[in-house]
Each structure stands twice: as structure tokens, then as C-alpha cells.
Design a protein around this motif. Structure first.
Motif, mmCIF file in Angstrom:
data_model
loop_
_atom_site.group_PDB
_atom_site.id
_atom_site.type_symbol
_atom_site.label_atom_id
_atom_site.label_comp_id
_atom_site.label_asym_id
_atom_site.label_seq_id
_atom_site.Cartn_x
_atom_site.Cartn_y
_atom_site.Cartn_z
ATOM 1 N N LEU A 1 0.827 -1.211 0.000
ATOM 2 C CA LEU A 1 0.000 0.000 0.000
ATOM 3 C C LEU A 1 0.861 1.262 0.000
ATOM 4 C CD1 LEU A 1 -2.869 -1.035 2.425
ATOM 5 C CD2 LEU A 1 -2.966 -0.799 -0.066
ATOM 6 N N LEU A 2 1.984 1.218 0.713
ATOM 7 C CA LEU A 2 2.901 2.362 0.705
ATOM 8 C C LEU A 2 3.515 2.574 -0.677
ATOM 9 C CD1 LEU A 2 4.670 1.982 4.159
ATOM 10 C CD2 LEU A 2 3.176 3.849 3.417
ATOM 11 N N VAL A 3 3.856 1.488 -1.353
ATOM 12 C CA VAL A 3 4.387 1.591 -2.713
ATOM 13 C C VAL A 3 3.335 2.223 -3.629
ATOM 14 C CG1 VAL A 3 5.067 0.245 -4.749
ATOM 15 C CG2 VAL A 3 6.048 -0.290 -2.530
ATOM 16 N N ALA A 4 2.091 1.772 -3.506
ATOM 17 C CA ALA A 4 1.017 2.313 -4.345
ATOM 18 C C ALA A 4 0.800 3.799 -4.060
ATOM 19 C CB ALA A 4 -0.270 1.525 -4.115
ATOM 20 N N ALA A 5 0.835 4.180 -2.787
ATOM 21 C CA ALA A 5 0.640 5.586 -2.425
ATOM 22 C C ALA A 5 1.778 6.449 -2.953
ATOM 23 C CB ALA A 5 0.522 5.720 -0.906
ATOM 24 N N TYR A 6 3.001 5.985 -2.794
ATOM 25 C CA TYR A 6 4.152 6.743 -3.268
ATOM 26 C C TYR A 6 4.129 6.870 -4.787
ATOM 27 C CZ TYR A 6 8.865 8.581 -3.522
ATOM 28 O OH TYR A 6 9.948 9.381 -3.751
ATOM 29 N N ALA A 7 3.800 5.779 -5.470
ATOM 30 C CA ALA A 7 3.728 5.815 -6.934
ATOM 31 C C ALA A 7 2.634 6.778 -7.395
ATOM 32 C CB ALA A 7 3.465 4.411 -7.476
ATOM 33 N N SER A 8 1.520 6.792 -6.690
ATOM 34 C CA SER A 8 0.434 7.714 -7.037
ATOM 35 C C SER A 8 0.864 9.155 -6.856
ATOM 36 C CB SER A 8 -0.795 7.433 -6.170
ATOM 37 O OG SER A 8 -1.274 6.137 -6.399
ATOM 38 N N LEU A 9 1.530 9.442 -5.757
ATOM 39 C CA LEU A 9 2.008 10.807 -5.524
ATOM 40 C C LEU A 9 3.042 11.219 -6.569
ATOM 41 C CD1 LEU A 9 2.283 10.876 -1.639
ATOM 42 C CD2 LEU A 9 0.686 12.156 -3.066
ATOM 43 N N ASP A 10 3.892 10.300 -6.955
ATOM 44 C CA ASP A 10 4.900 10.600 -7.969
ATOM 45 C C ASP A 10 4.239 10.913 -9.308
ATOM 46 O OD1 ASP A 10 7.550 10.854 -9.017
ATOM 47 O OD2 ASP A 10 7.310 8.861 -9.903
ATOM 48 N N GLU A 11 3.238 10.144 -9.674
ATOM 49 C CA GLU A 11 2.532 10.409 -10.932
ATOM 50 C C GLU A 11 1.785 11.736 -10.867
ATOM 51 O OE1 GLU A 11 2.837 8.679 -13.826
ATOM 52 O OE2 GLU A 11 4.348 7.576 -12.698
ATOM 53 N N PHE A 12 1.211 12.064 -9.723
ATOM 54 C CA PHE A 12 0.545 13.355 -9.553
ATOM 55 C C PHE A 12 1.551 14.494 -9.723
ATOM 56 C CE2 PHE A 12 -0.923 16.826 -6.756
ATOM 57 C CZ PHE A 12 -2.103 17.148 -7.433
ATOM 58 N N HIS A 13 2.715 14.327 -9.138
ATOM 59 C CA HIS A 13 3.773 15.327 -9.271
ATOM 60 C C HIS A 13 4.164 15.521 -10.733
ATOM 61 C CE1 HIS A 13 8.156 16.213 -9.545
ATOM 62 N NE2 HIS A 13 7.785 17.247 -8.809
ATOM 63 N N GLN A 14 4.185 14.436 -11.486
ATOM 64 C CA GLN A 14 4.591 14.525 -12.885
ATOM 65 C C GLN A 14 3.615 15.338 -13.730
ATOM 66 O OE1 GLN A 14 5.655 10.783 -14.662
ATOM 67 N NE2 GLN A 14 6.985 10.231 -12.955
ATOM 68 N N LEU A 15 2.390 15.522 -13.253
ATOM 69 C CA LEU A 15 1.432 16.372 -13.961
ATOM 70 C C LEU A 15 1.939 17.807 -14.088
ATOM 71 C CD1 LEU A 15 -1.978 15.278 -12.389
ATOM 72 C CD2 LEU A 15 -1.273 14.960 -14.763
ATOM 73 N N PHE A 16 2.762 18.226 -13.138
ATOM 74 C CA PHE A 16 3.228 19.600 -13.081
ATOM 75 C C PHE A 16 4.640 19.791 -13.624
ATOM 76 C CE2 PHE A 16 0.244 18.786 -9.612
ATOM 77 C CZ PHE A 16 -0.776 19.665 -9.977
ATOM 78 N N VAL A 17 5.257 18.733 -14.088
ATOM 79 C CA VAL A 17 6.619 18.806 -14.616
ATOM 80 C C VAL A 17 6.546 18.868 -16.142
ATOM 81 C CG1 VAL A 17 8.848 17.627 -14.772
ATOM 82 C CG2 VAL A 17 7.525 17.504 -12.662
ATOM 83 N N PRO A 18 7.085 19.933 -16.731
ATOM 84 C CA PRO A 18 7.057 20.037 -18.195
ATOM 85 C C PRO A 18 7.791 18.861 -18.853
ATOM 86 C CG PRO A 18 7.757 22.109 -17.203
ATOM 87 C CD PRO A 18 7.717 21.093 -16.111
ATOM 88 N N GLY A 19 7.180 18.327 -19.887
ATOM 89 C CA GLY A 19 7.793 17.215 -20.612
ATOM 90 C C GLY A 19 7.513 15.852 -20.018
ATOM 91 N N ARG A 20 6.812 15.808 -18.908
ATOM 92 C CA ARG A 20 6.491 14.526 -18.274
ATOM 93 C C ARG A 20 4.981 14.324 -18.319
ATOM 94 N NH1 ARG A 20 10.475 12.305 -14.765
ATOM 95 N NH2 ARG A 20 9.164 10.483 -15.026
ATOM 96 N N THR A 21 4.559 13.100 -18.348
ATOM 97 C CA THR A 21 3.135 12.793 -18.307
ATOM 98 C C THR A 21 2.871 11.810 -17.184
ATOM 99 O OG1 THR A 21 3.401 10.990 -19.898
ATOM 100 C CG2 THR A 21 2.813 13.139 -20.785
ATOM 101 N N ALA A 22 1.685 11.872 -16.645
ATOM 102 C CA ALA A 22 1.284 10.937 -15.594
ATOM 103 C C ALA A 22 0.470 9.814 -16.226
ATOM 104 C CB ALA A 22 0.450 11.656 -14.541
ATOM 105 N N ALA A 23 0.650 8.599 -15.711
ATOM 106 C CA ALA A 23 -0.083 7.451 -16.248
ATOM 107 C C ALA A 23 -0.454 6.496 -15.118
ATOM 108 C CB ALA A 23 0.756 6.721 -17.290
ATOM 109 N N VAL A 24 -1.697 6.081 -15.141
ATOM 110 C CA VAL A 24 -2.172 5.113 -14.144
ATOM 111 C C VAL A 24 -1.428 3.789 -14.301
ATOM 112 C CG1 VAL A 24 -4.189 3.814 -13.354
ATOM 113 C CG2 VAL A 24 -4.431 6.212 -13.991
ATOM 114 N N THR A 25 -1.066 3.459 -15.532
ATOM 115 C CA THR A 25 -0.347 2.196 -15.753
ATOM 116 C C THR A 25 1.001 2.185 -15.039
ATOM 117 O OG1 THR A 25 0.497 3.071 -17.846
ATOM 118 C CG2 THR A 25 -1.455 1.679 -17.959
ATOM 119 N N ASP A 26 1.636 3.339 -14.905
ATOM 120 C CA ASP A 26 2.899 3.402 -14.158
ATOM 121 C C ASP A 26 2.675 3.073 -12.684
ATOM 122 O OD1 ASP A 26 4.320 4.039 -16.413
ATOM 123 O OD2 ASP A 26 4.448 6.185 -15.967
#
Length: 66
Positions: free
Chosen positions: A11-36
Motif C-alpha cells: 500500500l505504501l508503494v502504491a501511495a508513493y507511486a500515485s504521488l509521484d505520478e501526480f507530481h509529474q502532472l506539473f513537470v514540463p515534458g512529463r506525463t502521468a499514467a495510471v499504468t505506471d
């Protein structure tokens, strides 16, 4: 092996991965993906299964030795 600890780790891995993908929404040139997130979580679950396998083998060997 305590399965509650393994589930907590997954569950901690899933939470951290979710937060990382959310962060990537705000980084130019990066995209967020549920599959990641799913891939990261699957990797965490696989690591827990490998750890459980080796711990059970070690425990079985210790019981045979005594």
C-alpha cells in the motif's frame, strides 16, 4: 512472516507511486499514467512474494536442522 506488514508495504508503494505520478502532472515534458502506478505496485507485490518465499525456505531449513 506477518502478512499485514507485507500488505502495508504494498500500500505504501502504491501511495508513493500515485504521488509521484501526480507530481509529474506539473513537470514540463512529463506525463502521468495510471499504468505506471500499477506497474510500480505490481513490482512491490512481487518483491513481497520473493521475500516471503525466501523467508519460508529459511524457516523450513531451520526447523529441519533442529
Amino acid at each position: 512472516m506477518k502478512w499485514s506488514w507485507a500488505l502495508t508495504a504494498i500500500l505504501l508503494v502504491a501511495a508513493y507511486a500515485s504521488l509521484d505520478e501526480f507530481h509529474q502532472l506539473f513537470v514540463p515534458g512529463r506525463t502521468a499514467a495510471v499504468t505506471d502506478v500499477l506497474l510500480d505496485t505490481a513490482g512491490g507485490a512481487a518483491a513481497q512474494l520473493v521475500a516471503a518465499f525466501f523467508l519460508s525456505r529459511t524457516k523450513a531449513r531451520e526447523q529441519q536442522a533442529s
